[in-house]
Design a protein around this motif. Structure first.
Motif, PDB file in Angstrom:
ATOM      1  N   GLY A 117       0.806  -1.218   0.000  1.00 54.30           N
ATOM      2  CA  GLY A 117       0.000   0.000   0.000  1.00 54.30           C
ATOM      3  C   GLY A 117       0.837   1.264   0.000  1.00 54.30           C
ATOM      4  N   ASP A 118       1.836   1.312   0.841  1.00 55.79           N
ATOM      5  CA  ASP A 118       2.752   2.445   0.889  1.00 55.79           C
ATOM      6  C   ASP A 118       4.152   1.897   0.682  1.00 55.79           C
ATOM      7  N   PRO A 119       4.631   1.869  -0.567  1.00 58.68           N
ATOM      8  CA  PRO A 119       5.924   1.242  -0.821  1.00 58.68           C
ATOM      9  C   PRO A 119       7.116   1.988  -0.228  1.00 58.68           C
ATOM     10  N   GLY A 120       6.942   3.245   0.116  1.00 54.91           N
ATOM     11  CA  GLY A 120       8.054   4.029   0.638  1.00 54.91           C
ATOM     12  C   GLY A 120       8.836   4.650  -0.502  1.00 54.91           C
ATOM     13  N   ALA A 121      10.018   5.147  -0.164  1.00 54.24           N
ATOM     14  CA  ALA A 121      10.870   5.784  -1.170  1.00 54.24           C
ATOM     15  C   ALA A 121      11.719   4.732  -1.881  1.00 54.24           C
ATOM     16  N   PRO A 122      11.819   4.822  -3.202  1.00 59.50           N
ATOM     17  CA  PRO A 122      12.642   3.841  -3.915  1.00 59.50           C
ATOM     18  C   PRO A 122      14.130   4.085  -3.659  1.00 59.50           C
ATOM     19  N   LEU A 123      14.894   3.001  -3.704  1.00 54.91           N
ATOM     20  CA  LEU A 123      16.344   3.113  -3.605  1.00 54.91           C
ATOM     21  C   LEU A 123      16.906   3.672  -4.901  1.00 54.91           C
ATOM     22  N   TYR A 124      16.278   3.288  -6.005  1.00 53.40           N
ATOM     23  CA  TYR A 124      16.665   3.797  -7.310  1.00 53.40           C
ATOM     24  C   TYR A 124      15.475   3.656  -8.242  1.00 53.40           C
ATOM     25  N   ALA A 125      15.303   4.619  -9.136  1.00 56.86           N
ATOM     26  CA  ALA A 125      14.217   4.563 -10.114  1.00 56.86           C
ATOM     27  C   ALA A 125      14.727   5.083 -11.446  1.00 56.86           C
ATOM     28  N   ALA A 126      14.231   4.490 -12.524  1.00 54.50           N
ATOM     29  CA  ALA A 126      14.626   4.911 -13.863  1.00 54.50           C
ATOM     30  C   ALA A 126      13.424   4.863 -14.788  1.00 54.50           C
ATOM     31  N   GLU A 127      13.331   5.854 -15.649  1.00 56.50           N
ATOM     32  CA  GLU A 127      12.277   5.882 -16.658  1.00 56.50           C
ATOM     33  C   GLU A 127      12.704   5.026 -17.841  1.00 56.50           C
ATOM     34  N   GLY A 128      11.717   4.513 -18.560  1.00 58.31           N
ATOM     35  CA  GLY A 128      12.039   3.735 -19.747  1.00 58.31           C
ATOM     36  C   GLY A 128      10.820   3.063 -20.323  1.00 58.31           C
ATOM     37  N   GLN A 129      11.054   1.889 -20.924  1.00 57.46           N
ATOM     38  CA  GLN A 129       9.968   1.129 -21.528  1.00 57.46           C
ATOM     39  C   GLN A 129       9.938  -0.276 -20.964  1.00 57.46           C
ATOM     40  N   TYR A 130       8.784  -0.641 -20.415  1.00 65.20           N
ATOM     41  CA  TYR A 130       8.524  -2.024 -20.035  1.00 65.20           C
ATOM     42  C   TYR A 130       8.295  -2.728 -21.360  1.00 65.20           C
ATOM     43  N   VAL A 131       9.161  -3.698 -21.691  1.00 63.65           N
ATOM     44  CA  VAL A 131       9.090  -4.314 -23.005  1.00 63.65           C
ATOM     45  C   VAL A 131       8.085  -5.450 -23.012  1.00 63.65           C
ATOM     46  N   VAL A 132       8.306  -6.461 -22.190  1.00 58.74           N
ATOM     47  CA  VAL A 132       7.427  -7.628 -22.189  1.00 58.74           C
ATOM     48  C   VAL A 132       7.879  -8.578 -21.097  1.00 58.74           C
ATOM     49  N   THR A 133       6.988  -9.476 -20.701  1.00 56.07           N
ATOM     50  CA  THR A 133       7.354 -10.596 -19.842  1.00 56.07           C
ATOM     51  C   THR A 133       7.188 -11.860 -20.666  1.00 56.07           C
ATOM     52  N   THR A 134       8.192 -12.735 -20.593  1.00 55.86           N
ATOM     53  CA  THR A 134       8.152 -14.013 -21.308  1.00 55.86           C
ATOM     54  C   THR A 134       8.284 -15.146 -20.301  1.00 55.86           C
ATOM     55  N   SER A 135       8.023 -16.357 -20.758  1.00 54.31           N
ATOM     56  CA  SER A 135       8.277 -17.533 -19.921  1.00 54.31           C
ATOM     57  C   SER A 135       9.778 -17.597 -19.661  1.00 54.31           C
ATOM     58  N   GLY A 136      10.159 -17.976 -18.461  1.00 54.00           N
ATOM     59  CA  GLY A 136      11.566 -18.038 -18.092  1.00 54.00           C
ATOM     60  C   GLY A 136      12.376 -18.903 -19.043  1.00 54.00           C
TER      61      GLY A 136
END
Length: 176
Positions: free
Chosen positions: A44-63
Motif C-alpha cells: 500500500g505504501d511502498p516508501g521511497a525507492p532506492l533507485y528509479a529509472a524511466e524507460g519502456q517495459y518491453v514484455v514478460t516471457t516464460s523463463g
C-alpha cells in the motif's frame, strides 16, 4: 470489376483475414496461459525507492524462452514505465497498464540482453529480470530511457537479489 478494383478488394480481404487470425491466436494464447498467476500487488505504501529509472517495459516471457510472450494479466503489453527498486522488491509502474510488482524473494537474476520477444536493440541494451511466482518462472525486459540509468538500475536490482545491503545506492552512497 476492373483489375485495380479486384486487387484492392483481394488485398483488403487478405489483410482482414490476417488480422482476424492474429486476434484469434492472441485469444488462444491468453486461454492457454490462464494458469499463470497474477503478479503480486505492490505494498500500500511502498516508501521511497532506492533507485528509479524511466524507460519502456518491453514484455514478460516464460523463463528461459525469450520468444514465449506471457499475455495473461497484461504482462505481454509494452508500455512506458518507471522501474523502481525498493528494499522489498521491484516495481514497474506502467502508463496505461497495470503495475507489475515483483517481491524481493521472487527475484532470481538480472542480466543484460540484446532482445526479448518483439524488441531488439544494441548489444546489452535491455535489462532482463528473472523471477518466479508459484511454479512459474518469468523473464521481464526493461529498456531505460537514458543510457546513464542502465548500470545503476542493474546494480540496484543485483544488490537486491544478492541480499546485500539494499540501503546502499549503486553509487556507493548510503540511502537515508
Amino acid at each position: 470489376m476492373d483489375v485495380a478494383t479486384t486487387a484492392v478488394v483481394l488485398s483488403v480481404g487478405v489483410i482482414v483475414l490476417l488480422v482476424g487470425l492474429m486476434a484469434l491466436g492472441w485469444r488462444n494464447r491468453v486461454r492457454r496461459q490462464q494458469e499463470v498467476p497474477a503478479p503480486a500487488g505492490p505494498p500500500g505504501d511502498p516508501g521511497a525507492p532506492l533507485y528509479a529509472a524511466e524507460g519502456q517495459y518491453v514484455v514478460t516471457t516464460s523463463g528461459g524462452d525469450w520468444l514465449d510472450r506471457v499475455t495473461a494479466h497484461g504482462l505481454g503489453n509494452k508500455a512506458t514505465a518507471t522501474a523502481a527498486v525498493y528494499p522489498h522488491g521491484l516495481l514497474f509502474d506502467r502508463s496505461g497498464a497495470g503495475e507489475v510488482y515483483i517481491p524481493r524473494k521472487n527475484l532470481t537474476g538480472v542480466r543484460l540482453e540484446r532482445g526479448i520477444a518483439g524488441k531488439f536493440v544494441e548489444k546489452d541494451g535491455l535489462i532482463v529480470v528473472s523471477w518466479v511466482q508459484d511454479a512459474h518462472s518469468f523473464d521481464t525486459g526493461f529498456r531505460t530511457r537514458y543510457a546513464a540509468d542502465k548500470t545503476p538500475l542493474l546494480s540496484s536490482i543485483s544488490a537486491l537479489i544478492e541480499d546485500t545491503d539494499p540501503l546502499i545506492h549503486p553509487t556507493g552512497k548510503e540511502v537515508q
